[in-house]
Scaffold this motif. Structure first.
Motif, short mmCIF file in Angstrom:
data_model
loop_
_atom_site.label_atom_id
_atom_site.label_comp_id
_atom_site.label_asym_id
_atom_site.label_seq_id
_atom_site.Cartn_x
_atom_site.Cartn_y
_atom_site.Cartn_z
N THR A 115 9.04 -18.21 -3.97
CA THR A 115 9.03 -16.80 -4.34
C THR A 115 8.04 -16.05 -3.44
OG1 THR A 115 7.38 -17.30 -6.04
CG2 THR A 115 9.68 -17.19 -6.73
N LYS A 116 8.57 -15.13 -2.65
CA LYS A 116 7.71 -14.31 -1.80
C LYS A 116 8.48 -13.06 -1.38
CE LYS A 116 8.78 -17.62 1.88
NZ LYS A 116 8.18 -18.62 2.78
N ALA A 117 7.75 -11.95 -1.24
CA ALA A 117 8.37 -10.68 -0.90
C ALA A 117 7.30 -9.69 -0.43
CB ALA A 117 9.13 -10.10 -2.09
N ILE A 118 7.74 -8.71 0.33
CA ILE A 118 6.86 -7.64 0.82
C ILE A 118 7.38 -6.31 0.27
CG2 ILE A 118 6.01 -6.39 2.83
CD1 ILE A 118 4.83 -9.15 2.63
N LEU A 119 6.48 -5.53 -0.32
CA LEU A 119 6.80 -4.18 -0.77
C LEU A 119 6.31 -3.20 0.29
CD1 LEU A 119 7.53 -1.89 -2.77
CD2 LEU A 119 5.28 -2.25 -3.84
N THR A 120 7.23 -2.41 0.84
CA THR A 120 6.88 -1.36 1.80
C THR A 120 7.02 -0.02 1.11
OG1 THR A 120 7.69 -2.70 3.64
CG2 THR A 120 7.34 -0.36 4.06
N LEU A 121 5.91 0.67 0.92
CA LEU A 121 5.93 1.96 0.23
C LEU A 121 6.47 3.04 1.15
CD1 LEU A 121 2.43 1.73 -1.50
CD2 LEU A 121 4.66 1.30 -2.52
N ALA A 122 6.84 4.16 0.56
CA ALA A 122 7.36 5.29 1.33
C ALA A 122 6.36 5.75 2.38
CB ALA A 122 7.73 6.44 0.40
N SER A 123 5.08 5.55 2.12
CA SER A 123 4.02 5.95 3.06
C SER A 123 3.93 5.01 4.26
CB SER A 123 2.67 5.96 2.34
OG SER A 123 2.34 4.65 1.88
N ASN A 130 3.06 -11.54 -3.28
CA ASN A 130 2.52 -12.83 -3.70
C ASN A 130 1.02 -12.75 -3.93
OD1 ASN A 130 4.94 -14.14 -3.66
ND2 ASN A 130 4.33 -15.74 -2.23
N ASN A 131 0.33 -11.99 -3.08
CA ASN A 131 -1.13 -11.93 -3.13
C ASN A 131 -1.65 -10.64 -3.76
OD1 ASN A 131 -1.30 -14.42 -1.74
ND2 ASN A 131 -0.95 -13.35 0.20
N ALA A 132 -0.75 -9.79 -4.24
CA ALA A 132 -1.19 -8.53 -4.85
C ALA A 132 -1.91 -8.77 -6.16
CB ALA A 132 0.02 -7.62 -5.08
N ALA A 139 -1.73 5.22 -6.05
CA ALA A 139 -1.78 6.64 -6.39
C ALA A 139 -0.88 7.47 -5.49
CB ALA A 139 -3.22 7.13 -6.30
N GLN A 140 -0.83 7.14 -4.19
CA GLN A 140 -0.06 7.95 -3.26
C GLN A 140 1.43 7.93 -3.57
OE1 GLN A 140 -0.75 6.92 0.81
NE2 GLN A 140 0.37 8.65 1.63
N SER A 141 1.90 6.80 -4.10
CA SER A 141 3.33 6.70 -4.40
C SER A 141 3.61 6.83 -5.89
CB SER A 141 3.86 5.35 -3.91
OG SER A 141 3.22 4.30 -4.60
N ASN A 142 2.56 7.09 -6.69
CA ASN A 142 2.72 7.22 -8.14
C ASN A 142 3.37 5.97 -8.76
OD1 ASN A 142 1.80 10.03 -8.24
ND2 ASN A 142 3.73 10.48 -7.18
N LEU A 143 3.07 4.81 -8.16
CA LEU A 143 3.72 3.57 -8.59
C LEU A 143 2.69 2.60 -9.15
CD1 LEU A 143 6.58 2.23 -8.49
CD2 LEU A 143 5.83 1.09 -6.39
N ARG A 144 3.00 2.08 -10.33
CA ARG A 144 2.17 1.03 -10.92
C ARG A 144 2.88 -0.31 -10.74
NH1 ARG A 144 0.12 0.36 -17.25
NH2 ARG A 144 -1.26 -1.44 -16.87
N ILE A 145 2.14 -1.31 -10.27
CA ILE A 145 2.71 -2.62 -9.98
C ILE A 145 2.02 -3.66 -10.86
CG2 ILE A 145 3.15 -4.36 -8.18
CD1 ILE A 145 2.67 -2.02 -6.15
N ARG A 146 2.80 -4.31 -11.69
CA ARG A 146 2.26 -5.37 -12.55
C ARG A 146 2.98 -6.68 -12.26
NH1 ARG A 146 3.07 -2.67 -18.26
NH2 ARG A 146 4.77 -1.73 -17.07
#
Length: 400
Positions: A115-123, A130-132, A139-146
């Protein structure tokens, strides 16, 4: 039961039973066969028969997904099931098998994907999921990641983002590399399971009248019904995948659309989906509505859509942790292996007629899988270093 199996066949039987030891069909067949064997005084030595029987009934029971198709095969031919480490080779007819295996592989074994993936924000900011952190706010993308557990993320939008519906649409993207897969819960609570070498893009804020996402590669969806700002629970969920448009409300379906495949394959498990070729002004007026258990194949060149009865087990095997080869061409199998083990593949000789039937655990190492495929005697694999690839690993496939 007739006592005429060879030592090689006996070992294959044991391997089958080890893999299927949790299958109730196997237990039922054993229970039926044992009294017949004793009553008929089979030429199979009783101590050998007893060893087979006790090996199964005394093993601890494991939990695996059951495949109805393979149960039917087992019931029809007692124990002749092409599964696990036993593969049957097909051209026009079933051919003989051998135990040939090359011990000259040049590099170390290759472990399966994780299991591994990269999140690329709009910015443009990239986050290694994996390491988040277990709970973080962008805050910049108004996104909460859990991260409820490894290999899974739950995404939600801030109250500001939910209320500010006039913002210009920007897109976040989650990408799995070769050898990776990931589970995503979108802000509308819909779930997406991404297969290897795939990506999903979703807006920083869903529009009032629809939920749009973009897909490349393969993903399984469990779409939740969603209410709009007025409380109406009929906001459509739209998947843009290549030249195809999929529209749903609440349903479960799988989409396979890798660039190297000639068709976009949509398999419906429950609910209903509408499949259309083309988008915008080029969108076709012809569309198909799939029912549960149906599958559409949209040809990328002709833009024609055909509907067939779906093989659910085959379509969902990757998500359930298996490779399922249903009389599948070797080159098509190697495409799956390339994506899951992150290796390159090249061919020597004509392998176009080589096909396999079987189920294989995706948690096994690459060398183990190649060794078992080689037992057909019709193909040979060399695992070698390759300076031209990122991981430096190449499989050379040679027809025998």
């Amino acid at each position: 039961m007739k006592g005429n199996c060879t030592d090689v066949e006996y070992q294959e039987l044991i391997a089958l039973m080890d893999f299927l030891k949790d299958d109730p069909v196997l237990h039922e067949l054993l229970d039926e066969s044992w009294p017949i064997l004793i009553e008929n005084e089979s030429t199979l030595p009783i101590d050998r028969a007893a060893a087979i029987y006790q090996r199964i009934v005394k093993e601890p029971q494991l939990k695996h997904r059951m495949f109805h198709k393979w149960k039917l095969y087992a019931a029809a031919s007692l124990l002749l099931v092409a599964i696990g480490t036993i593969f049957y080779f097909y051209t026009d007819n079933l051919l003989n098998r051998s135990q040939t295996y090359s011990k000259n592989a040049s590099i170390e074994d290759v472990e399966p994907g994780t299991t591994k993936a990269i999140l690329t924000l709009a910015s443009g900011k990239k986050i290694d999921l994996n390491n988040a952190a277990i709970d973080m706010q962008e805050a910049q993308s108004n996104l909460r990641i859990r991260k409820p557990n490894a290999g899974s993320v739950t995404l939600s939008l801030s109250e500001y983002a939910n209320n500010n519906l006039q913002n210009e649409v920007e897109w976040n993207t989650i990408t799995t590399p070769k050898g990776g897969m990931f589970n995503i819960v979108l802000p509308d609570s819909s779930q997406v399971f991404l297969n290897a070498s795939s990506s999903i893009s979703f807006p920083t804020n869903f529009a009032q009248h629809e939920r749009e996402i973009k897909l490349t590669g393969e993903a399984y969806f469990e779409v939740e019904r969603h209410k709009d700002i007025k409380g109406n629970s009929n906001v459509p969920f739209i998947v843009h995948v290549g030249s195809q448009l999929i529209e749903v409300l609440g349903t479960k379906f799988n989409v396979a659309a890798y660039t190297e495949t000639p068709s976009i394959v949509t398999t419906l498990l429950s609910g209903a989906v509408k499949v259309t070729m083309g988008q915008g002004k080029e969108q076709s007026k012809d569309a198909v509505i799939l029912k549960p258990g149906e599958q559409s194949r949209a040809n990328k060149n002709s833009h024609k859509i055909t509907v067939h009865e779906a093989d659910i087990e085959e379509s969902m095997a990757w998500k359930d942790g298996y490779f399922l080869f249903n009389n599948e061409p070797l080159k098509q199998i190697m495409e799956k292996i390339t994506r899951w083990y992150n290796v390159e593949v090249s061919y020597e000789g004509n392998v176009d007629s080589i096909r396999f039937l079987g189920i294989y655990d995706r948690s096994k190492s690459l060398r183990k899988l190649l060794k078992d495929l080689e037992q057909t005697g019709k193909v040979h694999f060399d695992l070698i270093p390759d300076e031209n690839t990122t991981k430096g690993r190449r499989v050379i496939v040679t027809a025998r």
